[in-house]
Design an enzyme around this catalytic site. Structure first.
Site, short mmCIF file in Angstrom:
data_model
loop_
_atom_site.label_atom_id
_atom_site.label_comp_id
_atom_site.label_asym_id
_atom_site.label_seq_id
_atom_site.Cartn_x
_atom_site.Cartn_y
_atom_site.Cartn_z
N ASP A 505 0.36 3.85 -1.62
CA ASP A 505 -0.33 3.46 -0.39
C ASP A 505 0.32 3.94 0.91
O ASP A 505 0.44 3.17 1.88
CB ASP A 505 -0.48 1.93 -0.33
N ASP A 548 -5.24 2.30 -1.25
CA ASP A 548 -6.13 1.16 -1.02
C ASP A 548 -7.47 1.68 -0.51
O ASP A 548 -7.50 2.55 0.39
CB ASP A 548 -5.52 0.23 0.03
N HIS A 550 -10.73 -0.40 0.29
CA HIS A 550 -11.46 -1.66 0.29
C HIS A 550 -12.85 -1.53 0.90
O HIS A 550 -13.05 -0.73 1.83
CB HIS A 550 -10.70 -2.71 1.09
N HIS A 567 -7.99 -3.88 6.50
CA HIS A 567 -7.19 -2.66 6.46
C HIS A 567 -7.73 -1.74 5.39
O HIS A 567 -8.36 -2.16 4.43
CB HIS A 567 -5.71 -2.98 6.18
N LYS A 590 -7.42 1.74 -5.27
CA LYS A 590 -7.29 0.32 -5.62
C LYS A 590 -8.19 -0.52 -4.71
O LYS A 590 -8.43 -0.16 -3.56
CB LYS A 590 -5.84 -0.15 -5.44
N CYS A 638 2.72 -4.23 -2.62
CA CYS A 638 2.11 -3.32 -3.60
C CYS A 638 3.15 -2.52 -4.39
O CYS A 638 2.97 -2.27 -5.58
CB CYS A 638 1.14 -2.38 -2.91
#
Length: 685
Positions: A505, A548, A550, A567, A590, A638
């Site tokens: 990340d 990441d 999202h 974020h 993820k 993470c």
């Protein structure tokens, strides 16, 4: 003794050039890049300006007898260096963005290819001219945007820090389409319309206000503008109407009235109503008095004041220079870059590529009629607008790279070679104005917004990233060779074909101070990870990245009941991998479906608690990986979750502290997590 233009350098330019000369480095070929680090608050773009002056200084650079005598009097310099200066002329080349072009932070305004000492001496003047002129042109463009097609007059002569600055202000206003100035010298020099009204002192010099109005109007029938607020604005408006009536009886027309204080919108409405009622619809209303782009925008867009023209002085005269820097990017055959936290640079001579024929793809664009302004006035950064701004994206590449596609064109052009201007370097102010009119009206409104602009990202080519990684690795290895007795934090990290470097990340929202969930020191990780990437490539190790990704609405975020601010939203700037990160392997995303995606190996549904596996474990097993080196952000979240899962899955795991940073949502999280990982068998390096 007159001031020699050659002495317009900072002292350290001369002392460095002296040292270069003493050590035989003065004639080494070098490349310096001038660019703006960051935008002023509230700005979404910049207008390139100041190039003509910079090139003129380089063409005329020479140390005459008087300037050399001045340097001798300082008793600082080697006589051999002063002798070299006496015959020195700028012999290099300059590549630059044309004046009037729209540019963004990190994009070179100008690059100098010249012998090292010559290029070094040019630093201060180039920064002075480009940084100040680009700031002025950018501020003037914002004023024009705020006015939404209403006339603007430049009134800054009495407010600028010096006469030279006043001329610069007027030139930059002319460049962006503000064609009127109170500065008579500038009006003559740049072909601008001279403009002005009267001062309060003129009114006070007469016994009666109406007497002042009549005497001025009789002297300048057809162009008189009456200042109506010396005593009482309402009475002043009525007296101006009387003068307008007298002029009309003589076949002349009052040009306008000026408001300089009070509630400008209300007074303008009253003036317009009274003038129209008396048959003077053609009389203009001009507003002045501490105006800047925000006040003008409020008057035009919010108050809808019937103001025909604005005079602006202090807002232009007090404009601060940009955070412009001039950095060495290559010397000899060696690329160079700075890695200080927050002030990193990228190595190598560069080019900026922009899509040919691009058009605004956001909610609106610059224009004189105001439709785009109404959209931008709602504030960029929300919904469709922000995405529109990010649809526009320049590419920063090495100078020798081919264009990203056939539809891209270069921004930097050769403006000087062998110390003399090319045809492109001789473009005049009118041509700079044409370039501005080509670029600015097509900018998305989100970029032009005056309060919450969304500056587009500048994509850094992979070739630059690779060169940065190689430069860092070479510097690291060179320092190790020079200091054999010192150990690097990376010396204990071993990689081979049965190992994998897992980079967690390293994304803008975590690694950039502007990110929504910035990890303190996160940007420092990029260089260390890049060094490990180079080692992994040399060792034949596998490299895997996580990211990441999202959705905008998820229970993972505070808005949905989770612990974190929004974020790394899919497709956003914050979700992109840091532009300085070298990417040399597959990316595992993820949190794609709103789950808690802490570990690179698994994801947990926050509602049901059910855990599912990502493809990471299968990917590593297929490569025969036995040992992982886990790096990235954030160490206590993470990175730790990934390392812990890796141990449960039977991998040997190393976690180098130098290649990660904690976010510490709660004080002491990092210490606690590292203890838990060590207890689980993770090797903490």
């Amino acid at each position: 003794m007159g001031l020699s233009q050659a002495l317009l350098v900072d002292l350290y330019e001369l002392t460095m050039a002296d040292v270069y000369h003493r050590h035989g480095m003065a004639d080494e070929p070098a490349t310096f890049s001038a660019f703006v680090r960051s935008l002023p608050e509230g700005f979404g773009y910049l207008v390139a300006a100041g190039l003509d002056d910079a090139l003129g200084w380089l063409e005329e650079l020479r140390f005459d007898d008087e300037s050399l005598e001045s340097l001798v009097s300082l008793e600082l310099f080697d006589p051999a260096f002063l002798d070299w200066l006496s015959g020195m002329r700028f012999s290099g080349s300059v590549r630059a963005v044309p004046e009037g072009a729209i540019v963004f932070p990190g994009e070179p305004l100008l690059e100098v290819d010249a012998p090292l000492a010559e290029a070094q001496l040019a630093e201060s003047f180039i920064l002075n001219r480009l940084g100040m002129a680009s700031a002025l042109a950018s501020r003037a463009a914002r004023l024009r945007y705020a006015a939404r097609g209403r006339a603007l007059m430049e009134f800054s002569l009495r407010r600028t820090p010096g006469i030279d600055a006043a001329i610069q202000v007027a030139r930059c206003c002319r460049l962006v389409g503000i064609d009127s100035t109170s500065n008579v010298a500038a009006a003559v020099r740049f072909g601008m319309a001279p403009s002005g009204t009267m001062a309060h002192s003129f009114v006070q010099a007469h016994r009666h206000e109406e007497e002042a109005f009549r005497s001025y109007a009789e002297a300048f029938p057809g162009s008189a503008v009456l200042l109506v607020d010396t005593y009482d604005s309402v009475q002043g408006i009525e007296r101006a109407i009387e003068v307008a009536r007298s002029l009309g009886e003589k076949g002349h027309r009052l040009h306008g009235v000026r408001l300089d204080s009070g509630d400008l919108a209300a007074l303008a409405a009253l003036a317009r109503q009274r003038l129209d009622a008396e048959g003077f619809r053609g009389v203009s209303i001009i507003a002045t008095g501490g105006l800047d782009e925000h006040r003008i925008d409020h008057l035009v867009r919010v108050r809808q004041a019937p103001i025909d023209a604005f005079g602006v002085g202090a807002a232009l005269g007090a404009t601060a220079p940009l955070d412009t820097v001039y950095k060495l990017v290559a010397v000899g055959e060696r690329p160079a870059r700075k890695t200080a936290v927050g002030k990193e640079t990228l190595p190598g001579a560069k080019q900026v590529w922009r899509e040919r024929g691009w058009t605004a793809r956001g909610e609106g664009q610059a224009g004189e009629e105001g439709q785009a302004g109404a959209q931008a006035g709602q504030g960029a950064g929300a919904g469709q607008g922000a995405q529109g701004a990010h649809a526009f994206c320049d590419v920063l590449a090495l100078a020798g790279e081919p264009p990203p596609s056939d539809s891209h064109e270069p921004l930097l052009e050769l403006v000087m070679t062998n110390g003399s201007r090319t045809a492109a370097g001789r473009r005049d102010l009118g041509e700079a104005r044409e370039k501005f009119e080509e670029h600015w009206p097509r900018m998305p409104a989100e970029i032009l917004d005056l309060r919450r602009p969304v500056a587009p990202p500048v994509r850094v080519s992979q070739a630059i990233r690779d060169l940065a990684a190689r430069t860092d690795l070479e510097r690291h290895n060179s320092e190790r060779r020079e200091h054999q007795g010192l150990r690097s934090p990376l010396d204990d990290i071993t990689l081979d074909s049965a190992s994998a470097l897992v980079v967690i990340d390293v994304q803008n929202d975590f690694a950039d101070p502007a990110g929504t969930l910035y990890v303190p020191g996160g940007e420092e990780v990029v260089e260390v990870v890049n060094l490990l990437v180079e080692r992994a490539l040399e060792a034949g190790a596998t490299i895997v990245y996580t990211q990441d990704w999202h959705p905008a609405d998820t229970p993972h975020f505070a808005s949905g009941g989770g612990p974190w601010p929004a974020h790394c939203v899919a497709g956003s700037w914050g979700a992109e991998l840091h532009p300085g990160l070298v990417v040399r392997g597959p990316i595992v995303r993820k949190g794609v479906n709103g789950e808690d995606g802490y570990s690179g190996f698994s994801a947990r549904d926050p509602a049901s608690g059910e855990e599912t596996s990502t493809e990471l474990d299968e990917l590593l097993r297929n490569q025969g990986i036995e040992r992982l080196v886990v790096t990235g952000l954030a160490r206590d979240v993470c990175v730790a979750a990934t390392a812990a899962d890796a141990r449960r899955l039977g991998y040997r795991v190393a976690l180098p502290l130098a290649a990660s940073r904690p976010v510490e949502l709660h004080e002491g999280d990092d210490h606690r997590v590292l203890g838990d990982l060590a207890a689980a068998g993770v090797e903490i390096l």
